[in-house]
Design an enzyme around this catalytic site. Structure first.
Site, PDB file in Angstrom:
ATOM      1  N   VAL A 102       9.912  -7.358 -64.248  1.00 44.91           N
ATOM      2  CA  VAL A 102       9.632  -6.585 -63.029  1.00 44.91           C
ATOM      3  C   VAL A 102      10.612  -5.418 -62.880  1.00 44.91           C
ATOM      4  O   VAL A 102      10.213  -4.269 -62.662  1.00 44.91           O
ATOM      5  CB  VAL A 102       9.687  -7.504 -61.784  1.00 44.91           C
ATOM      6  CG1 VAL A 102       9.704  -6.703 -60.499  1.00 44.91           C
ATOM      7  CG2 VAL A 102       8.491  -8.450 -61.793  1.00 44.91           C
ATOM      8  N   ASP A 129      21.868  -4.947 -64.932  1.00 43.45           N
ATOM      9  CA  ASP A 129      21.666  -6.338 -65.342  1.00 43.45           C
ATOM     10  C   ASP A 129      23.008  -6.932 -65.730  1.00 43.45           C
ATOM     11  O   ASP A 129      23.882  -6.231 -66.249  1.00 43.45           O
ATOM     12  CB  ASP A 129      20.668  -6.445 -66.505  1.00 43.45           C
ATOM     13  CG  ASP A 129      19.936  -7.783 -66.488  1.00 43.45           C
ATOM     14  OD1 ASP A 129      18.776  -7.828 -66.037  1.00 43.45           O
ATOM     15  OD2 ASP A 129      20.563  -8.807 -66.871  1.00 43.45           O
ATOM     16  N   LEU A 141       2.498  -6.893 -60.222  1.00 46.32           N
ATOM     17  CA  LEU A 141       2.146  -6.529 -61.603  1.00 46.32           C
ATOM     18  C   LEU A 141       1.843  -7.764 -62.432  1.00 46.32           C
ATOM     19  O   LEU A 141       2.311  -8.864 -62.135  1.00 46.32           O
ATOM     20  CB  LEU A 141       3.266  -5.715 -62.262  1.00 46.32           C
ATOM     21  CG  LEU A 141       4.630  -6.352 -62.531  1.00 46.32           C
ATOM     22  CD1 LEU A 141       4.621  -7.279 -63.727  1.00 46.32           C
ATOM     23  CD2 LEU A 141       5.668  -5.279 -62.737  1.00 46.32           C
ATOM     24  N   GLU A 186       2.043  -9.311 -66.330  1.00 46.11           N
ATOM     25  CA  GLU A 186       2.584  -9.085 -67.659  1.00 46.11           C
ATOM     26  C   GLU A 186       1.429  -8.781 -68.601  1.00 46.11           C
ATOM     27  O   GLU A 186       0.345  -9.340 -68.476  1.00 46.11           O
ATOM     28  CB  GLU A 186       3.363 -10.311 -68.133  1.00 46.11           C
ATOM     29  CG  GLU A 186       4.686 -10.451 -67.403  1.00 46.11           C
ATOM     30  CD  GLU A 186       5.422 -11.733 -67.759  1.00 46.11           C
ATOM     31  OE1 GLU A 186       5.177 -12.304 -68.810  1.00 46.11           O
ATOM     32  OE2 GLU A 186       6.254 -12.158 -66.918  1.00 46.11           O
ATOM     33  N   LYS A 197       2.680 -12.675 -50.882  1.00 50.14           N
ATOM     34  CA  LYS A 197       2.874 -12.891 -52.332  1.00 50.14           C
ATOM     35  C   LYS A 197       2.584 -14.343 -52.715  1.00 50.14           C
ATOM     36  O   LYS A 197       1.823 -14.623 -53.640  1.00 50.14           O
ATOM     37  CB  LYS A 197       4.309 -12.505 -52.713  1.00 50.14           C
ATOM     38  CG  LYS A 197       4.673 -12.768 -54.143  1.00 50.14           C
ATOM     39  CD  LYS A 197       3.892 -11.904 -55.119  1.00 50.14           C
ATOM     40  CE  LYS A 197       4.053 -12.402 -56.548  1.00 50.14           C
ATOM     41  NZ  LYS A 197       3.222 -11.689 -57.487  1.00 50.14           N
ATOM     42  N   LEU A 230     -12.386 -16.794 -62.667  1.00 51.33           N
ATOM     43  CA  LEU A 230     -13.313 -17.918 -62.779  1.00 51.33           C
ATOM     44  C   LEU A 230     -13.568 -18.216 -64.247  1.00 51.33           C
ATOM     45  O   LEU A 230     -14.703 -18.462 -64.651  1.00 51.33           O
ATOM     46  CB  LEU A 230     -14.637 -17.616 -62.065  1.00 51.33           C
ATOM     47  CG  LEU A 230     -14.664 -17.788 -60.549  1.00 51.33           C
ATOM     48  CD1 LEU A 230     -16.100 -17.631 -60.029  1.00 51.33           C
ATOM     49  CD2 LEU A 230     -14.115 -19.142 -60.111  1.00 51.33           C
ATOM     50  N   GLY A 249      -0.499 -20.925 -66.434  1.00 50.41           N
ATOM     51  CA  GLY A 249       0.914 -21.153 -66.762  1.00 50.41           C
ATOM     52  C   GLY A 249       1.666 -19.873 -66.475  1.00 50.41           C
ATOM     53  O   GLY A 249       1.275 -19.104 -65.596  1.00 50.41           O
ATOM     54  N   CYS A 291       4.977 -17.111 -63.144  1.00 47.95           N
ATOM     55  CA  CYS A 291       4.734 -16.918 -61.704  1.00 47.95           C
ATOM     56  C   CYS A 291       3.909 -18.024 -61.057  1.00 47.95           C
ATOM     57  O   CYS A 291       4.374 -18.650 -60.106  1.00 47.95           O
ATOM     58  CB  CYS A 291       4.068 -15.564 -61.470  1.00 47.95           C
ATOM     59  SG  CYS A 291       5.197 -14.199 -61.792  1.00 47.95           S
ATOM     60  N   LYS A 349       5.529 -21.637 -60.430  1.00 41.89           N
ATOM     61  CA  LYS A 349       6.627 -21.687 -59.456  1.00 41.89           C
ATOM     62  C   LYS A 349       6.189 -21.183 -58.077  1.00 41.89           C
ATOM     63  O   LYS A 349       6.683 -21.661 -57.061  1.00 41.89           O
ATOM     64  CB  LYS A 349       7.849 -20.926 -59.971  1.00 41.89           C
ATOM     65  CG  LYS A 349       7.800 -19.445 -59.801  1.00 41.89           C
ATOM     66  CD  LYS A 349       9.119 -18.791 -60.153  1.00 41.89           C
ATOM     67  CE  LYS A 349       9.020 -17.289 -60.120  1.00 41.89           C
ATOM     68  NZ  LYS A 349       8.524 -16.715 -58.871  1.00 41.89           N
TER      69      LYS A 349
HETATM   70  N1  NAD Z   1       7.118 -11.487 -64.440  1.00 36.17           N
HETATM   71  C1  NAD Z   1       6.080 -11.232 -63.645  1.00 36.17           C
HETATM   72  O1  NAD Z   1       4.934 -11.080 -64.076  1.00 36.17           O
HETATM   73  C2  NAD Z   1       6.281 -11.103 -62.148  1.00 36.17           C
HETATM   74  C3  NAD Z   1       5.275 -10.531 -61.361  1.00 36.17           C
HETATM   75  C4  NAD Z   1       5.486 -10.420 -59.988  1.00 36.17           C
HETATM   76  C5  NAD Z   1       6.656 -10.894 -59.416  1.00 36.17           C
HETATM   77  N2  NAD Z   1       7.610 -11.463 -60.205  1.00 36.17           N
HETATM   78  C6  NAD Z   1       8.854 -11.917 -59.575  1.00 36.17           C
HETATM   79  O2  NAD Z   1       9.863 -10.949 -59.820  1.00 36.17           O
HETATM   80  C7  NAD Z   1      11.132 -11.600 -59.996  1.00 36.17           C
HETATM   81  C8  NAD Z   1      11.712 -11.216 -61.346  1.00 36.17           C
HETATM   82  O3  NAD Z   1      10.863 -11.727 -62.345  1.00 36.17           O
HETATM   83  P1  NAD Z   1      11.022 -11.321 -63.885  1.00 36.17           P
HETATM   84  O4  NAD Z   1       9.881 -11.929 -64.603  1.00 36.17           O
HETATM   85  O5  NAD Z   1      11.244  -9.848 -63.986  1.00 36.17           O
HETATM   86  O6  NAD Z   1      12.369 -12.090 -64.239  1.00 36.17           O
HETATM   87  P2  NAD Z   1      13.253 -11.969 -65.550  1.00 36.17           P
HETATM   88  O7  NAD Z   1      13.877 -13.280 -65.753  1.00 36.17           O
HETATM   89  O8  NAD Z   1      12.466 -11.336 -66.653  1.00 36.17           O
HETATM   90  O9  NAD Z   1      14.383 -10.899 -65.149  1.00 36.17           O
HETATM   91  C9  NAD Z   1      15.391 -11.157 -64.204  1.00 36.17           C
HETATM   92  C10 NAD Z   1      16.614 -10.366 -64.635  1.00 36.17           C
HETATM   93  O10 NAD Z   1      17.606 -10.478 -63.606  1.00 36.17           O
HETATM   94  C11 NAD Z   1      18.871 -10.519 -64.248  1.00 36.17           C
HETATM   95  N3  NAD Z   1      19.866 -11.071 -63.321  1.00 36.17           N
HETATM   96  C12 NAD Z   1      19.966 -12.344 -62.860  1.00 36.17           C
HETATM   97  N4  NAD Z   1      21.033 -12.470 -62.049  1.00 36.17           N
HETATM   98  C13 NAD Z   1      21.601 -11.256 -61.975  1.00 36.17           C
HETATM   99  C14 NAD Z   1      22.740 -10.739 -61.290  1.00 36.17           C
HETATM  100  N5  NAD Z   1      23.487 -11.517 -60.523  1.00 36.17           N
HETATM  101  N6  NAD Z   1      23.049  -9.435 -61.454  1.00 36.17           N
HETATM  102  C15 NAD Z   1      22.295  -8.638 -62.254  1.00 36.17           C
HETATM  103  N7  NAD Z   1      21.202  -9.061 -62.926  1.00 36.17           N
HETATM  104  C16 NAD Z   1      20.866 -10.352 -62.791  1.00 36.17           C
HETATM  105  C17 NAD Z   1      18.644 -11.381 -65.464  1.00 36.17           C
HETATM  106  O11 NAD Z   1      19.643 -11.191 -66.450  1.00 36.17           O
HETATM  107  C18 NAD Z   1      17.262 -10.876 -65.927  1.00 36.17           C
HETATM  108  O12 NAD Z   1      17.364  -9.823 -66.854  1.00 36.17           O
HETATM  109  C19 NAD Z   1      10.859 -13.091 -59.837  1.00 36.17           C
HETATM  110  O13 NAD Z   1      11.102 -13.466 -58.510  1.00 36.17           O
HETATM  111  C20 NAD Z   1       9.391 -13.208 -60.151  1.00 36.17           C
HETATM  112  O14 NAD Z   1       8.785 -14.315 -59.518  1.00 36.17           O
HETATM  113  C21 NAD Z   1       7.463 -11.568 -61.558  1.00 36.17           C
END
Ligand code: NAD
Length: 431
Positions: free
Chosen positions: A11, A30, A153, A155, A204, A250, A257, A260, A263
């Site tokens: 994201v 990060d 979004l 993936e 969400k 559908l 899986g 998202c 959880k």
């Molecule tokens: N992946 C998806 O398709 C998607 C879609 C919509 C919403 N989300 C939500 O968005 C959020 C992020 O998801 P994601 O898939 O991008 O996660 P991800 O695990 O790919 O990325 C999270 C990033 O945060 C970094 N991070 C963690 N703690 C940190 C800190 N203290 N300081 C700096 N960086 C730190 C990690 O190193 C990692 O790179 C989640 O809550 C998820 O539910 C994800």
């Protein structure tokens, strides 16, 4: 605008790159220094169509930067996104450790008016929690706003989804903060839904729970179809043609899986529980999803007489096509069960094999889809990558020990698979 994005995963990286490409000055942050170095060198740490080109372009024109210092990024930005992970804790509730840690660091760094936007998927009340953590760092409440701006979004199409959102949800207490965010997102020409913090957070969870419910519904229907010799493909088409229902989500298969749905549905159940409401409907949605994979594996075991001593070929490992994400991927459940039962696994995925290998070093990871069937007692289609749709089924059958194909995503036309030499089984049609 000057924007910081904390958390540079699926994201955060995509959000940062798209905003940079639209002309903003973006600093991503990060804590994973390897990730930071890779991104700084123009190499995206995740697989996502179009991401490398956008990264190279925005690094070159100077709109995109990356650092491991939250303080540096916050100090030079007027808008700060939180996009860190919120994985499930052991009890199913979302683990907000990263959100809390980041909110604290942001609070320590704020020295001018700042809008803090939470993009991570979080339970109701998290916006208030972030606000309180920032205040606890001594920041005056009129110096910052907290906004909930959930991300939708997908993936595999993350860049295109971010550029063309169905809607942009903004949850806030202050209209001024909403106006600022509308300005940032104006080039995307999307519908804005402006609401309070709690409602934005629930949108969400509610959205993902409903999508999971639709999939579990059609998967439950697939079980009925198997029992009464109906065809789930036709049943789903007929149901989805009703405009009040729609055909999306559908598709019967191995179940949902990924990082998202599992959880977020659990998070919705836990949120309701915390408010003294038993969301039994969603508990059943989760159960149907687990049963769906187990039932498919039961059918395979029944057909081949158990997995012990058998070689099982797997086509696809990622939780869905066009991503390397394997979080809560069905492949993990399938490999675990086969290996525990004493079977052998030989698997192929275009991009995700190395990640699954970390979990299951005992499986064999082959370099081409055609190698999956070599000497196999059964082949399972797990992830519907395009390259499997176009595969030469006769060539694939030619090297199998037993040409038995279980199609977990209903990709192949049964008559074509049979004409190519396979004994073909799929979901929602009796074997
Ligand atoms: N992946 C998806 O398709 C998607 C879609 C919509 C919403 N989300 C939500 O968005 C959020 C992020 O998801 P994601 O898939 O991008 O996660 P991800 O695990 O790919 O990325 C999270 C990033 O945060 C970094 N991070 C963690 N703690 C940190 C800190 N203290 N300081 C700096 N960086 C730190 C990690 O190193 C990692 O790179 C989640 O809550 C998820 O539910 C994800």
């Amino acid at each position: 605008m000057k924007v910081a994005v904390v958390g540079t995963g699926y994201v955060g990286l995509v959000t940062g790159l798209v905003l940079a490409d639209l002309g903003n000055e973006v600093t991503c942050v990060d804590k994973d220094t390897k990730k930071v170095e890779s991104i700084r060198a123009g190499i995206a740490p995740i697989f996502e169509p179009g991401i490398e080109e956008m990264l190279k372009r925005t690094l070159k024109n100077g709109n995109f930067n990356i650092t491991d210092s939250i303080a540096d990024a916050v100090k030079k930005s007027e808008i700060v996104f939180i996009a860190v992970g919120t994985p499930p804790a052991t009890d199913g509730t979302p683990d907000l450790t990263a959100v809390r840690a980041v909110a604290k660091d942001i609070g320590k760094a704020i020295d001018k008016p700042t809008i803090v936007i939470n993009k991570s998927t979080v339970p109701v009340g998290s916006g208030d929690m972030v606000e309180q953590i920032i205040k606890d760092q001594g920041v005056a409440s009129d110096l910052f706003d907290v906004v909930s701006n959930p991300e939708f979004l997908r993936e595999g199409s993350a860049i295109s989804d971010t550029l063309n959102p169905d809607r942009i949800v903004i949850g806030t207490r202050r209209p001024e903060a909403a106006e600022k965010l509308k300005e940032l997102y104006a080039p995307l020409q999307s519908e804005f839904i402006v609401t309070d913090l709690n409602s934005a957070e629930l949108i969400k969870y509610g959205g993902n729970s409903f999508l999971a419910l639709k999939i579990s519904f059609i998967n439950a229907m697939s079980r009925v179809c198997e029992l009464c010799n109906a065809n789930i493909g036709d049943v789903a088409r007929g149901i989805g043609a009703d405009q009040r229902i729609g055909p999306q989500f559908l598709y019967a298969g191995l179940g949902w899986g990924g990082s998202c749905f599992p959880k977020d549905v659990q998070g919705m159940v836990a949120t309701a529980q915390g408010l003294d409401y038993d969301f039994g409907l969603l508990k059943e949605v989760i159960k149907i999803n687990e049963d769906q994979t187990n039932h498919f594996l039961d059918r395979i075991e029944h057909r081949i007489g158990g997995f012990e001593g058998k070689t099982v070929g797997l086509l696809g490992l990622a939780f869905k096509p066009n991503t390397d994400d394997i979080r809560d991927a069905k492949a993990l459940v399938i490999i675990d069960r086969i290996l525990k039962a004493g079977g052998r696994v030989q698997a192929y995925d275009p991009v995700a094999s190395h990640l699954v290998e970390d979990h299951f070093p005992a499986a064999i990871y082959v370099n081409s889809a055609y190698d999956v069937s070599k000497g196999a007692d059964v082949v399972i289609l797990v992830t519907e990558w395009n390259e499997f749709r176009q595969i030469d089924l006769a060539r694939l059958a030619g090297t199998a020990k037993e040409a038995i194909l279980f199609d977990g995503r209903r990709v192949y036309a049964p008559e074509k698979a049979r004409a190519a030499g396979w004994e073909y089984h799929t979901i929602g049609i009796a074997s």
